[in-house]
Design an enzyme around this catalytic site. Structure first.
Site, PDB file in Angstrom:
ATOM      1  N   CYS A  99       0.825  -1.211   0.000  1.00 49.28           N
ATOM      2  CA  CYS A  99       0.000   0.000   0.000  1.00 49.28           C
ATOM      3  C   CYS A  99       0.867   1.272   0.000  1.00 49.28           C
ATOM      4  O   CYS A  99       1.444   1.589  -1.022  1.00 49.28           O
ATOM      5  CB  CYS A  99      -0.994  -0.058   1.148  1.00 49.28           C
ATOM      6  SG  CYS A  99      -2.426   0.989   0.836  1.00 49.28           S
ATOM      7  N   HIS A 252      -3.176  -4.957   1.823  1.00 49.64           N
ATOM      8  CA  HIS A 252      -2.445  -5.156   3.083  1.00 49.64           C
ATOM      9  C   HIS A 252      -2.504  -6.607   3.551  1.00 49.64           C
ATOM     10  O   HIS A 252      -3.347  -6.937   4.394  1.00 49.64           O
ATOM     11  CB  HIS A 252      -3.111  -4.346   4.209  1.00 49.64           C
ATOM     12  CG  HIS A 252      -3.024  -2.880   4.060  1.00 49.64           C
ATOM     13  ND1 HIS A 252      -2.029  -2.132   4.652  1.00 49.64           N
ATOM     14  CD2 HIS A 252      -3.820  -2.001   3.427  1.00 49.64           C
ATOM     15  CE1 HIS A 252      -2.214  -0.859   4.386  1.00 49.64           C
ATOM     16  NE2 HIS A 252      -3.288  -0.744   3.640  1.00 49.64           N
ATOM     17  N   GLU A 254      -0.725  -7.860   5.620  1.00 54.21           N
ATOM     18  CA  GLU A 254      -0.359  -7.844   7.053  1.00 54.21           C
ATOM     19  C   GLU A 254      -1.585  -7.634   7.941  1.00 54.21           C
ATOM     20  O   GLU A 254      -1.509  -7.812   9.152  1.00 54.21           O
ATOM     21  CB  GLU A 254       0.729  -6.791   7.322  1.00 54.21           C
ATOM     22  CG  GLU A 254       0.311  -5.330   7.339  1.00 54.21           C
ATOM     23  CD  GLU A 254       0.203  -4.683   5.951  1.00 54.21           C
ATOM     24  OE1 GLU A 254       0.069  -5.399   4.945  1.00 54.21           O
ATOM     25  OE2 GLU A 254       0.225  -3.433   5.901  1.00 54.21           O
TER      26      GLU A 254
HETATM   27  N1  GLN Z   1      -3.193   6.207   0.237  1.00 57.77           N
HETATM   28  C1  GLN Z   1      -2.214   6.116   1.271  1.00 57.77           C
HETATM   29  C2  GLN Z   1      -0.981   6.946   0.922  1.00 57.77           C
HETATM   30  O1  GLN Z   1      -1.019   7.738   0.077  1.00 57.77           O
HETATM   31  C3  GLN Z   1      -1.798   4.680   1.519  1.00 57.77           C
HETATM   32  C4  GLN Z   1      -2.863   3.978   2.275  1.00 57.77           C
HETATM   33  C5  GLN Z   1      -2.411   2.748   2.983  1.00 57.77           C
HETATM   34  O2  GLN Z   1      -1.240   2.425   3.108  1.00 57.77           O
HETATM   35  N2  GLN Z   1      -3.377   2.093   3.558  1.00 57.77           N
HETATM   36  O3  GLN Z   1       0.029   6.795   1.532  1.00 57.77           O
END
Ligand code: GLN
Length: 282
Positions: A99, A252, A254
Site C-alpha cells: 500500500c 495489506h 499484514e
Molecule cells: N493512500 C495512502 C498513501 O497515500 C496509503 C494507504 C495505505 O497504506 N493504507 O500513503
C-alpha cells in the site's frame, strides 16, 4: 558456499503504519516454513528499522502500509531516505512494499498533496494514490493470486484488504536513469535516478515489470450488476507487481491472519540471498 544454515535479517521500516502486523505474519511464515521440507531453513531475524545503522544490517526489507507522505517525511528527517534508495536501487536487495510502501517504491506517482512526497523508486510503474477511494470506502475482496498456487494445490482465495489503496495505473518503459517522460507530467512526483552497483545488483534487477495480480475493475463490476458490458476483455486494476527483487502490493496482507504471501516472499528472499552470497564468493 551455502551449507547448513544461513542467517537472514529482514527489516521492517518502522517509522509509521502497520509494521508490527508485518512482523507477526513474518514470524508465522518462518515458523511454518520449517515443516515444509527437509532442506535446512534459514535462521530468520526480523528487526524494526528506524536508523541507517539498522538498515545496514538487513538482507531484505518491508515497507508497510500507512501514509506514504508521512513515511517519506519521517524517513527524510531520520536520514533514511538516501540509504533506502541505495538499499533498493543501488544494491537491489529484496524489498516488498504494501500500500503506502508500494507508492514509495514506484518510480512515479500521481501527487495528491502539494509538496511533502518523496519516492524511493525501484519499480518502473506509475501509481495513482488513493485510487480505491477514501478510508470509509475501504473493502475486502477475495483474490485469486496465481503466483501463490503450486500446480498440485488448489488454494482458497486470499482475503485482500484495501484501505485508501493505490493502483498501478501504468507500467513504464525501463530506463537506466530517471523516468524522463514522467518528469513532463504535471502533478506527478518522480523518484531520483540511482544505478545498480555491481553484478549481484544487476542480476537482481529485471527490465520488465511483471503483473502478479489484478482486481476485476469497473466493467466487471457493472457486468456483475447485470449491465450489458463485455467484461471478459477487461484486464482489471493492477494490484501486485514485481520487478526482479522488488515486489509491491496495493493491499495489506499484514492486516489478515493469512501468512501465505509472507511465506512466498520469504522463499523469494532466501533464493535471492543465496544467489547474492554465491556471487560474492566468486
Ligand atoms: N493512500 C495512502 C498513501 O497515500 C496509503 C494507504 C495505505 O497504506 N493504507 O500513503
Amino acid at each position: 558456499m551455502y551449507q547448513m544454515e544461513m542467517s537472514i535479517t529482514v527489516g521492517i521500516l518502522a517509522l509509521q503504519g502497520a509494521f508490527y502486523e508485518h512482523i507477526q505474519l513474518l514470524k508465522q511464515a518462518a515458523a511454518n516454513s520449517t515443516t515444509e521440507n527437509d532442506t535446512p531453513t534459514p535462521q530468520w531475524e526480523f528487526i524494526e528499522v528506524r536508523t541507517p545503522q539498522e538498515l545496514d544490517r538487513c538482507d531484505a526489507l518491508i515497507l508497510p502500509g500507512g501514509e506514504s507522505t508521512t513515511i517519506s517525511l519521517v524517513a527524510a528527517r531520520s536520514n533514511l531516505l538516501e540509504p533506502l534508495r541505495d538499499f533498493v536501487k543501488v544494491h537491489r536487495r529484496p524489498t516488498w512494499g504494501t500500500c503506502a510502501g508500494l507508492i514509495l517504491l514506484a518510480e512515479s506517482a500521481n501527487r495528491t498533496k502539494k509538496g511533502g512526497q518523496e519516492l524511493i523508486g525501484g519499480l518502473d510503474v506509475r501509481v495513482n494514490r488513493n485510487h480505491f477511494g477514501r478510508q470509509t470506502e475501504s473493502f475486502q475482496a477475495p483474490l485469486d493470486l496465481p503466483f501463490l498456487n503450486s500446480p498440485e494445490q488448489d488454494q482458497p482465495s486470499f482475503p485482500a484488504v484495501f484501505i485508501r489503496a493505490p493502483v498501478v495505473e501504468k507500467i513504464l518503459p525501463h530506463e537506466e536513469g530517471i523516468q524522463t517522460s514522467e518528469l513532463q507530467r504535471d502533478e506527478t512526483v518522480v523518484a531520483p535516478s540511482k544505478h545498480a552497483k555491481d553484478q549481484a545488483a544487476r542480476d537482481a534487477m529485471a527490465t520488465q515489470v511483471e503483473v502478479l495480480a489484478t482486481l476485476p475493475g469497473r466493467a466487471a463490476k457493472l457486468a456483475s450488476e447485470g449491465r450489458n458490458i463485455d467484461a471478459d476483455k477487461e484486464t482489471g486494476d493492477i494490484i501486485a507487481v514485481r520487478q526482479g527483487n522488488v515486489f509491491g502490493t496495493s493491499f495489506h496482507p499484514e492486516l489478515t491472519g493469512d501468512a501465505r504471501i509472507h511465506s512466498w516472499w520469504l522463499r523469494q528472499v532466501e533464493e535471492s540471498v543465496k544467489r547474492r552470497k554465491q556471487l560474492e564468493q566468486r
